[in-house]
Design a protein around this motif. Structure first.
Motif, PDB file in Angstrom:
ATOM      1  N   GLY A   1      -4.702 -10.074  42.987  1.00  0.00           N
ATOM      2  CA  GLY A   1      -5.235 -10.607  44.246  1.00  0.00           C
ATOM      3  C   GLY A   1      -6.629 -10.108  44.548  1.00  0.00           C
TER       4      GLY A   1
ATOM      5  N   VAL B   1     -11.046 -13.304  42.855  1.00  0.00           N
ATOM      6  CA  VAL B   1     -10.798 -14.474  42.016  1.00  0.00           C
ATOM      7  C   VAL B   1      -9.374 -14.995  42.220  1.00  0.00           C
TER       8      VAL B   1
ATOM      9  N   VAL C   1       0.491 -12.090  43.587  1.00  0.00           N
ATOM     10  CA  VAL C   1       1.071 -10.774  43.296  1.00  0.00           C
ATOM     11  C   VAL C   1      -0.071  -9.765  43.178  1.00  0.00           C
ATOM     12  N   GLU C   2      -0.010  -8.713  43.972  1.00  0.00           N
ATOM     13  CA  GLU C   2      -1.095  -7.714  43.934  1.00  0.00           C
ATOM     14  C   GLU C   2      -0.489  -6.319  44.029  1.00  0.00           C
ATOM     15  N   ASN C   3      -0.958  -5.422  43.141  1.00  0.00           N
ATOM     16  CA  ASN C   3      -0.382  -4.071  43.159  1.00  0.00           C
ATOM     17  C   ASN C   3      -1.301  -3.022  43.758  1.00  0.00           C
TER      18      ASN C   3
ATOM     19  N   GLY D   1      -8.258  -8.275  47.553  1.00  0.00           N
ATOM     20  CA  GLY D   1      -9.721  -8.312  47.607  1.00  0.00           C
ATOM     21  C   GLY D   1     -10.308  -7.669  46.354  1.00  0.00           C
ATOM     22  N   GLY D   2      -9.528  -6.761  45.749  1.00  0.00           N
ATOM     23  CA  GLY D   2      -9.875  -6.239  44.424  1.00  0.00           C
ATOM     24  C   GLY D   2     -11.134  -5.395  44.378  1.00  0.00           C
TER      25      GLY D   2
ATOM     26  N   CYS E   1     -14.343  -6.030  43.845  1.00  0.00           N
ATOM     27  CA  CYS E   1     -15.591  -6.444  44.504  1.00  0.00           C
ATOM     28  C   CYS E   1     -15.660  -5.929  45.945  1.00  0.00           C
TER      29      CYS E   1
ATOM     30  N   ALA F   1     -17.038  -2.212  44.169  1.00  0.00           N
ATOM     31  CA  ALA F   1     -18.068  -2.809  43.301  1.00  0.00           C
ATOM     32  C   ALA F   1     -19.163  -3.465  44.144  1.00  0.00           C
ATOM     33  N   CYS F   2     -19.164  -4.807  44.220  1.00  0.00           N
ATOM     34  CA  CYS F   2     -20.287  -5.525  44.854  1.00  0.00           C
ATOM     35  C   CYS F   2     -20.612  -4.993  46.246  1.00  0.00           C
TER      36      CYS F   2
ATOM     37  N   LYS G   1     -23.838  -2.528  47.116  1.00  0.00           N
ATOM     38  CA  LYS G   1     -24.984  -3.103  47.831  1.00  0.00           C
ATOM     39  C   LYS G   1     -25.181  -2.426  49.184  1.00  0.00           C
TER      40      LYS G   1
ATOM     41  N   ALA H   1      -5.269 -13.188  36.930  1.00  0.00           N
ATOM     42  CA  ALA H   1      -6.537 -12.849  37.609  1.00  0.00           C
ATOM     43  C   ALA H   1      -6.539 -11.346  37.826  1.00  0.00           C
TER      44      ALA H   1
ATOM     45  N   LEU I   1       0.756  -6.808  30.342  1.00  0.00           N
ATOM     46  CA  LEU I   1       1.177  -7.983  31.133  1.00  0.00           C
ATOM     47  C   LEU I   1       2.287  -8.780  30.452  1.00  0.00           C
TER      48      LEU I   1
ATOM     49  N   ASP J   1     -12.713 -11.726  35.725  1.00  0.00           N
ATOM     50  CA  ASP J   1     -12.924 -10.672  34.725  1.00  0.00           C
ATOM     51  C   ASP J   1     -11.833 -10.700  33.655  1.00  0.00           C
TER      52      ASP J   1
ATOM     53  N   LEU K   1     -18.620 -11.494  36.739  1.00  0.00           N
ATOM     54  CA  LEU K   1     -19.328 -11.547  38.025  1.00  0.00           C
ATOM     55  C   LEU K   1     -18.432 -12.234  39.040  1.00  0.00           C
TER      56      LEU K   1
ATOM     57  N   PHE L   1     -29.438  -5.758  41.958  1.00  0.00           N
ATOM     58  CA  PHE L   1     -29.878  -5.466  43.323  1.00  0.00           C
ATOM     59  C   PHE L   1     -30.636  -4.153  43.443  1.00  0.00           C
TER      60      PHE L   1
HETATM   61  C1  FAD Z   1     -20.226  -1.239  40.408  1.00  0.00           C
HETATM   62  C2  FAD Z   1     -20.069  -2.723  40.271  1.00  0.00           C
HETATM   63  C3  FAD Z   1     -20.873  -3.561  41.004  1.00  0.00           C
HETATM   64  C4  FAD Z   1     -20.717  -4.933  40.906  1.00  0.00           C
HETATM   65  N1  FAD Z   1     -21.544  -5.726  41.636  1.00  0.00           N
HETATM   66  C5  FAD Z   1     -21.422  -7.065  41.551  1.00  0.00           C
HETATM   67  C6  FAD Z   1     -22.250  -7.908  42.331  1.00  0.00           C
HETATM   68  O1  FAD Z   1     -23.109  -7.453  43.076  1.00  0.00           O
HETATM   69  N2  FAD Z   1     -22.079  -9.248  42.231  1.00  0.00           N
HETATM   70  C7  FAD Z   1     -21.139  -9.788  41.401  1.00  0.00           C
HETATM   71  O2  FAD Z   1     -21.032 -11.019  41.337  1.00  0.00           O
HETATM   72  N3  FAD Z   1     -20.326  -9.008  40.647  1.00  0.00           N
HETATM   73  C8  FAD Z   1     -20.438  -7.662  40.712  1.00  0.00           C
HETATM   74  N4  FAD Z   1     -19.599  -6.871  39.978  1.00  0.00           N
HETATM   75  C9  FAD Z   1     -18.538  -7.496  39.180  1.00  0.00           C
HETATM   76  C10 FAD Z   1     -17.339  -7.854  40.085  1.00  0.00           C
HETATM   77  O3  FAD Z   1     -16.910  -6.707  40.771  1.00  0.00           O
HETATM   78  C11 FAD Z   1     -16.190  -8.431  39.279  1.00  0.00           C
HETATM   79  O4  FAD Z   1     -16.670  -9.486  38.480  1.00  0.00           O
HETATM   80  C12 FAD Z   1     -15.100  -8.956  40.196  1.00  0.00           C
HETATM   81  O5  FAD Z   1     -14.585  -7.931  41.001  1.00  0.00           O
HETATM   82  C13 FAD Z   1     -13.964  -9.566  39.370  1.00  0.00           C
HETATM   83  O6  FAD Z   1     -13.001 -10.073  40.244  1.00  0.00           O
HETATM   84  P1  FAD Z   1     -11.517 -10.330  39.717  1.00  0.00           P
HETATM   85  O7  FAD Z   1     -10.770 -10.872  40.896  1.00  0.00           O
HETATM   86  O8  FAD Z   1     -11.549 -11.074  38.453  1.00  0.00           O
HETATM   87  O9  FAD Z   1     -10.969  -8.875  39.368  1.00  0.00           O
HETATM   88  P2  FAD Z   1     -10.626  -7.654  40.342  1.00  0.00           P
HETATM   89  O10 FAD Z   1     -11.512  -7.618  41.507  1.00  0.00           O
HETATM   90  O11 FAD Z   1     -10.590  -6.449  39.453  1.00  0.00           O
HETATM   91  O12 FAD Z   1      -9.167  -7.977  40.852  1.00  0.00           O
HETATM   92  C14 FAD Z   1      -8.056  -7.917  40.007  1.00  0.00           C
HETATM   93  C15 FAD Z   1      -6.862  -7.512  40.847  1.00  0.00           C
HETATM   94  O13 FAD Z   1      -5.678  -7.629  40.071  1.00  0.00           O
HETATM   95  C16 FAD Z   1      -4.809  -6.560  40.404  1.00  0.00           C
HETATM   96  N5  FAD Z   1      -3.879  -6.404  39.287  1.00  0.00           N
HETATM   97  C17 FAD Z   1      -4.185  -6.093  38.002  1.00  0.00           C
HETATM   98  N6  FAD Z   1      -3.081  -6.144  37.238  1.00  0.00           N
HETATM   99  C18 FAD Z   1      -2.065  -6.486  38.058  1.00  0.00           C
HETATM  100  C19 FAD Z   1      -0.669  -6.709  37.858  1.00  0.00           C
HETATM  101  N7  FAD Z   1      -0.121  -6.598  36.644  1.00  0.00           N
HETATM  102  N8  FAD Z   1       0.086  -7.042  38.932  1.00  0.00           N
HETATM  103  C20 FAD Z   1      -0.464  -7.160  40.168  1.00  0.00           C
HETATM  104  N9  FAD Z   1      -1.769  -6.974  40.410  1.00  0.00           N
HETATM  105  C21 FAD Z   1      -2.554  -6.646  39.363  1.00  0.00           C
HETATM  106  C22 FAD Z   1      -5.744  -5.383  40.636  1.00  0.00           C
HETATM  107  O14 FAD Z   1      -5.137  -4.406  41.454  1.00  0.00           O
HETATM  108  C23 FAD Z   1      -6.926  -6.065  41.316  1.00  0.00           C
HETATM  109  O15 FAD Z   1      -6.812  -6.027  42.726  1.00  0.00           O
HETATM  110  C24 FAD Z   1     -19.739  -5.484  40.041  1.00  0.00           C
HETATM  111  C25 FAD Z   1     -18.918  -4.648  39.286  1.00  0.00           C
HETATM  112  C26 FAD Z   1     -19.072  -3.278  39.401  1.00  0.00           C
HETATM  113  C27 FAD Z   1     -18.165  -2.388  38.600  1.00  0.00           C
END
Ligand code: FAD
Length: 489
Positions: A19, A22, A40-42, A46-47, A49, A53-54, A58, A150, A282, A326, A333, A380
């Motif tokens: 969750g 993405v 499903v989120e563990n 909001g993850g 970002c 991270a983002c 910033k 995701a 997974l 990711d 991103l 940034f």
């Molecule tokens: C320091 C830093 C700065 C960044 N700055 C930027 C920026 O300025 N702009 C930008 O576009 N991108 C930026 N990024 C990249 C951005 O953070 C990622 O691309 C983005 O968070 C990916 O989103 P996601 O939802 O794919 O993954 P995530 O945000 O990692 O979310 C995945 C979620 O899945 C959950 N999860 C994982 N496995 C399981 C499971 N088996 N069961 C239940 N839940 C699970 C996790 O707990 C997590 O909440 C940055 C990254 C970093 C490290």
């Protein structure tokens, strides 16, 4: 609703595992289309970002940029009487992460009509997801239409001897620290390492930045040069073309031996050397073993990957498994992951209604076509670097008859922004079709130029029509006019 674990053994339309930004977007899209969707989120909704991270990075950077801008403007500079207030910067950063509390995001999930299960999801068979909740309950779900991975990514530590014996920062600790360390060694000159090096240097830490090659190595050299000059002006000790050969704790902090024979000692060590899609554990291994899923031959460990060849994120060899953000490993991103999420969500809904068979066509709502050639990205730092599409080497490698026009940003709008404004811009053109393939800007405030460039690249706007997009005076966007003039229009 902060938890809804009442769906044990239920048949649902869509299960989204993860969750983050993405996963929320896929789930939002399928729920809005009327599909019964479980998210499903563990950890925190909001993850990465939102919390590590983002947003926090910033929030750490922008006050330093604002202060530098004020200091470089006669009239405003005289009003600047102090340095950054680190305590206030950290407090504002805490506010932007809602103090690492996801209640408001859980509210959004509920209001969007998505069912939330807090727990860890695993695939047990095609379309079957088992969720183990925090209190030990096991929930079984069967997805009629789709399971979406995701799950994000995790940091990839480099093989430095001794690293596993020291208590080092990943980007999580570096974005959530509550105190400014006296000194910080950063290993990794990519976007995250460079941004965080500048943020902490401007907050008062003595920062050493170690990069195996150059800082921001994937960006054009003139852009890198501007960022490096600014980092050095901030007091960052840049150690380029060097690698740590060993790490250990000493009484004075963490000590890094370098391959040039030198040693760096710092109170904290940040390791920011890239990320790996979070797909291990997974259940993919079993599906691959059972022949329900093909392995991705390009991966170092094919048991932990999903082969995605369809622009909607659908895994090869299935009509039910998707990977986005990711976890898909294409573009790490947030904005691009959310775009993939919108495509996947639309495709799941269209396929569920029988309105989409096979591969979606390019540039349709169900295809993340822009992933291939039109990805925008901003670094940034101050100055910023903003790039979209292909640079010249990438354009030529992709077979385009490409040219590059580049110049320093020297327009009235820039001079008004800062005394001694330094910036650089480049435009890569497909000489056969006379359209823009990519653009890069470096300089203060250039991130806001990027969307116009993205529109030009995605829209394949002919240069002779772009000529009629007149930049307002006096803005930094006048650099577009200068580029087109230099190109020959
Ligand atoms: C320091 C830093 C700065 C960044 N700055 C930027 C920026 O300025 N702009 C930008 O576009 N991108 C930026 N990024 C990249 C951005 O953070 C990622 O691309 C983005 O968070 C990916 O989103 P996601 O939802 O794919 O993954 P995530 O945000 O990692 O979310 C995945 C979620 O899945 C959950 N999860 C994982 N496995 C399981 C499971 N088996 N069961 C239940 N839940 C699970 C996790 O707990 C997590 O909440 C940055 C990254 C970093 C490290």
């Amino acid at each position: 609703m902060t938890a809804d674990n009442s769906s044990s053994g239920s048949r649902v339309d869509v299960v989204v595992i993860g969750g983050g930004a993405v996963g929320e977007n896929v789930a939002g899209r399928t729920a809005a289309a009327g599909l019964d969707t479980v998210l499903v989120e563990n950890s925190l909704i909001g993850g990465e970002c939102s919390y590590w991270a983002c947003m926090p990075s910033k929030a750490l950077l922008h006050p330093g940029t604002a202060l530098a801008a004020a200091r470089s403007l006669p009239g405003a500079a005289e009003a600047v009487t102090g340095d950054l207030d680190a305590r206030e910067v950290l407090a504002r950063r805490n506010a932007f992460t809602s103090n690492w509390d996801d209640a408001s995001q859980a509210d959004w999930v509920r209001d969007a009509g998505i069912r939330l299960i807090r727990g860890t999801g695993t695939l047990t068979a095609p379309r079957d997801v088992q969720v183990r909740t925090g209190d030990g309950e096991v929930v079984h779900l069967h997805a009629r239409f789709a399971v979406v991975l995701a799950t994000g990514s995790y940091p990839t530590p480099p093989p430095i001897p001794g690293l596993d014996t020291v208590d080092y920062w990943t980007t999580r600790e570096a974005t959530s620290a509550q105190e400014v360390p006296q000194s910080l060694a950063v290993v990794g000159g990519g976007v995250a390492g460079t941004e965080l090096a500048q943020a902490w240097a401007r907050l008062g830490a003595r920062v050493t930045l170690l990069a195996r090659h150059d800082v921001l190595g994937s960006f054009p050299e003139p852009a890198r040069a501007l960022v490096k000059a600014s980092l050095e002006a901030d007091g960052v000790d840049l150690r380029l073309h060097c690698s740590p050969t060993g790490v250990r704790e000493t009484g004075d902090g963490i000590s890094l031996s370098l391959d040039d024979g030198d040693t760096v000692v710092a109170e904290k060590l940040l390791v920011a050397t890239g990320r790996t899609p979070a797909l291990a554990g997974l259940g993919l291994e079993k599906l691959i073993e059972d022949g329900a899923l093909p392995a991705d031959p390009k991966l170092a460990d094919p048991r932990h990957g999903v082969l995605v060849t369809d622009p909607s994120g659908l895994a090869a060899g299935t009509d039910w498994l998707y990977a986005v953000g990711d976890a898909a490993g294409k573009v790490l991103l947030t904005h691009q992951g959310k775009y993939e999420a919108r495509a996947a969500g639309s495709a799941i809904a269209a396929r569920a209604r029988g309105k989409l068979q096979g591969r979606p066509s390019d540039w349709s709502a169900e295809a993340a076509t822009a992933d291939e050639r039109a990805v925008p990205q901003v670094v940034f730092t101050d100055p910023e670097v903003a790039q979209v599409g292909l640079d010249l080497p990438a354009a030529r490698a992709a077979g385009f008859n490409a040219s590059e026009t580049a110049l320093d940003i020297d327009v009235a709008g820039a001079a008004l922004l800062r005394r001694d404004y330094s910036g650089w811009a480049s435009m890569v053109v497909d000489e056969d079709r006379h359209v823009v393939l990519g653009m890069c800007f470096a300089g203060p405030g250039v991130s806001e130029l990027l969307h116009a460039a993205t529109i030009a690249v995605v829209g394949q706007v002919p240069l002779d029509r772009l000529w009629h997009a007149v930049p307002a005076y006096p803005t930094v966007s006048e650099v577009w006019l200068r580029l087109l003039e230099k190109y020959g229009l």
